[in-house]
Design an enzyme around this catalytic site. Structure first.
Site, PDB file in Angstrom:
ATOM      1  CD  GLU A 243      -6.363   0.770   2.480  1.00  0.00           C
ATOM      2  OE1 GLU A 243      -5.230   0.635   2.954  1.00  0.00           O
ATOM      3  OE2 GLU A 243      -6.766   1.854   2.021  1.00  0.00           O
TER       4      GLU A 243
ATOM      5  CG  HIS B 241       0.764  -0.475  -1.763  1.00  0.00           C
ATOM      6  ND1 HIS B 241      -0.431  -1.155  -1.655  1.00  0.00           N
ATOM      7  CD2 HIS B 241       0.462   0.835  -1.585  1.00  0.00           C
ATOM      8  CE1 HIS B 241      -1.405  -0.291  -1.430  1.00  0.00           C
ATOM      9  NE2 HIS B 241      -0.896   0.912  -1.389  1.00  0.00           N
ATOM     10  CG  ASP B 242      -0.331   0.742   2.156  1.00  0.00           C
ATOM     11  OD1 ASP B 242       0.408   1.521   1.540  1.00  0.00           O
ATOM     12  OD2 ASP B 242      -1.574   0.724   2.029  1.00  0.00           O
TER      13      ASP B 242
HETATM   14  C1  GLC Z   1      -4.206   3.549   1.344  1.00  0.00           C
HETATM   15  C2  GLC Z   1      -3.087   3.179   0.414  1.00  0.00           C
HETATM   16  C3  GLC Z   1      -1.840   3.872   0.868  1.00  0.00           C
HETATM   17  C4  GLC Z   1      -2.069   5.345   0.816  1.00  0.00           C
HETATM   18  C5  GLC Z   1      -3.324   5.759   1.569  1.00  0.00           C
HETATM   19  C6  GLC Z   1      -3.755   7.131   1.181  1.00  0.00           C
HETATM   20  O1  GLC Z   1      -4.001   3.108   2.622  1.00  0.00           O
HETATM   21  O2  GLC Z   1      -2.960   1.800   0.338  1.00  0.00           O
HETATM   22  O3  GLC Z   1      -0.724   3.501   0.122  1.00  0.00           O
HETATM   23  O4  GLC Z   1      -0.969   6.015   1.364  1.00  0.00           O
HETATM   24  O5  GLC Z   1      -4.411   4.921   1.314  1.00  0.00           O
HETATM   25  O6  GLC Z   1      -4.272   7.133  -0.119  1.00  0.00           O
END
Ligand code: GLC
Ligand code: CA
Length: 574
Positions: free
Chosen positions: A259, A331-332
């Site tokens: 990510e 999911h975000d």
């Molecule tokens: C990433 C996840 C997210 C989470 C964040 C902190 O962005 O995808 O859902 O809130 O990291 O772990």
């Protein structure tokens, strides 16, 4: 590019809490996932990424981990996890877990020990600073946490404060400490030894802080600066990531997808090139389009032309360098069909159009659970419907900016992470067949129309279309081109049309879609040459398609011209 086992696969993200509840407590679980493996196989999914199932107080839905070696009882047991690995293996499926190592939970043993003895070894696992009575007025730096407010909080019962770039229950781990890094690599190896195929790697860019911690110019009235600014000043993340690759991922030949937001110009090769830190990383370019620095309330949806530009930019910058992972949601993010499609295309035709355009790009396609059904954003009735910490913060930001409660709710509804977190819609029975109990988050009331059971039984459904997309990409006749062929944008200047060639060896495939509500004619000299074969069309009904797709030339071409109906998409072998 060196070929890898995962290039030609279809990946699928499971958000376990909302996937399938096997025991009626309203929370999805690992036995629930196991019972749906055949469903996923039928769809064509091979690689399954599970959002976190580790022991967690769930301040951020499992992204706050209290024990990296344990499964949260809400999700099941370690035996369940082992069984999932085993059942997946039987079906030639691969399991990825979420690797959340920028931070842990404040309920992790490391943090508890740091509280007990901030000067001891565990104090070094975190970013601690001394703080006096007035600490809230004398912060070491003015960074704004992703979920609102300063990144500092009091270390309980001590004269210290600790840094958290996400929620205050997610203290940042100090990667500068080699002892902490050892612990992390040990843990990764432990999981890979168990038979995981690899990891999706959470929020990883945040592990390198610009040191010493200092303030940057404020960008809002709160006097704080965004983490984007902070990360732009951080140098040297490669040392950590390269070490993690060499000591954990490489020995297992693990598949990893990062990510990665905020990578710097020219860094792509280090991340996903040959011997990159990761196998792949997500392309988030289109998710950022239209987002305002002021907050969600000031953001707007991207237009189809902007969407197209973002996709092509990513294709261009990764060509010859590495293999990105493509998504329309996770999911975000809000549901892709609600976010990227114009209002009049919010129907099955439009959903298939969007599916075609992203799935056929070069890169590993990820499907987020429910996307294959065309699941949509939910409409909040009040702020009490919201669970997500991020949304609750953005709601406050909107109110402070002067929006009424009603306006603020509407604004955050568009971007809320809860849109994608509502329970999976299995059938038209109570709670969409997700649970026999009370679901932890409200089910989208449209489940009576949008659900797996209905769609699997209907040939022209969105579900069946996704199945066909996945099958087409794996078809030996087209695989080389769709998996490895270069992407060559065409008709780029034509507004409302998104089109590209995938160029393979001796084979060209055209992917084209009309994002407007008008019939459109496009001219493409390539259409004059040679035989054309329609591989996929979101407008044909199944029976007709079966007959026509065989080898019959497409009826809609003449003299290099192609007619597209409103929101029509086609995949054509030229
Ligand atoms: C990433 C996840 C997210 C989470 C964040 C902190 O962005 O995808 O859902 O809130 O990291 O772990
Ligand atoms: Ca359950």
């Amino acid at each position: 590019m060196e070929k890898k086992w995962w290039h030609g696969k279809t990946a699928y993200q499971i958000y376990p809490k909302s996937f399938y509840d096997s025991n009626g407590d309203g929370i999805g679980d690992i036995p629930g996932i196991i019972s749906k493996l055949d469903y996923l196989k039928e769809l064509g999914a091979d690689i399954l990424w599970l959002s976190p199932v580790y022991v967690s107080p769930m301040a951020d839905q499992g992204y706050d981990i209290a024990d990296y070696y344990g499964i949260d009882p809400r999700f099941g047991t370690m035996e369940d996890m082992d069984r999932l690995l085993e059942e997946a293996r039987k079906r030639d499926m691969y399991i990825l877990m979420d690797l959340v190592v920028n931070h842990c939970s404040d309920e992790h043993e490391w943090f508890r020990k740091a509280c007990e003895d901030p000067d001891g070894p565990f104090g070094e696992y975190f970013y601690l600073r001394r703080a006096g009575e007035n600490w809230e007025k004398e912060l070491p730096c003015n960074w704004r946490s992703y979920f609102g407010g300063p990144v500092w909080n009091r270390l309980p019962e001590t004269d210290r404060i600790y840094l958290h770039v996400f929620h205050k229950k997610q203290p940042d781990l100090n990667w500068e400490n080699p002892g902490l890094r050892d612990e992390i690599y040990k843990m990764i190896n432990w999981w890979l030894d168990k038979g995981l195929a690899g990891f999706r790697i959470d929020a990883i860019i945040n592990i390198k802080k610009p040191l010493p911690l200092t303030s940057y110019p404020a960008d809002r009235e709160d006097g704080l600066c965004s983490m984007d600014t902070v990360l732009a000043h951080a140098e040297g993340i490669g040392e950590f990531l390269g070490e993690m690759r060499d000591r954990a991922f490489a020995p297992h030949d693990a598949f990893t997808v990062g990510e990665v937001f905020n990578d710097k110009e020219g860094e792509l090769e280090d991340f996903i090139g040959e011997n990159g830190y990761f196998s792949s990383m997500f392309d988030f370019r289109e998710t950022l389009e239209g987002k305002s620095e002021e907050g969600w309330y000031a953001s707007r949806k991207p237009t189809p032309d902007e969407y197209k530009r973002c996709c092509f930019e990513s294709q261009r910058r990764s060509e010859g360098i590495g293999y990105l992972s493509n998504i329309i949601e996770n999911h975000d993010e809000p549901r892709g069909v609600s976010h990227y499609l114009p209002r009049e295309a919010q129907n099955e035709t439009g959903k298939k159009l969007l599916a075609t355009m992203y799935f056929c790009l070069k890169g590993l396609p990820f499907i987020y659970q429910g996307q294959e059904l065309g699941m949509e954003n939910i409409e909040f009735r009040s702020i009490d419907d919201v669970d997500d910490v991020n949304t609750l913060d953005e709601y406050q930001v909107a109110l402070k900016a002067g929006l009424s409660e009603e306006e603020a709710l509407k604004a955050v509804n568009q971007y809320s992470r809860d849109n994608a977190r509502t329970p999976f819609q299995w059938n038209s029975e109570e709670n969409a067949g997700f649970t026999t109990g009370t679901p932890w988050l409200r089910v989208n009331p449209n489940y009576t129309e949008i659900n797996a059971e209905e769609e699997m039984g209907r040939q022209d459904s969105v579900w069946n279309y996704y199945r066909k997309l996945s099958a087409l990409r794996k078809d030996p006749a087209y695989r080389e081109t769709l998996v490895y062929g270069r992407t060559e944008p065409v008709l780029e200047e034509v507004s409302g049309i998104m089109a590209y060639f995938r160029r393979g060896e001796g084979q060209t495939i055209l992917v084209i879609g009309n994002f407007t509500g008008e019939p459109r004619q496009v001219e493409l000299p390539e259409l004059e040459k040679g035989r054309k074969r329609l591989l996929l069309d979101n407008d044909l009904l199944w029976e007709k398609e079966k007959k026509e797709a065989a080898a019959v030339p497409c009826p809609a071409y003449k003299d290099g011209k192609l007619w597209l109906k409103p929101f029509q998409a086609q995949v054509i072998e030229l």
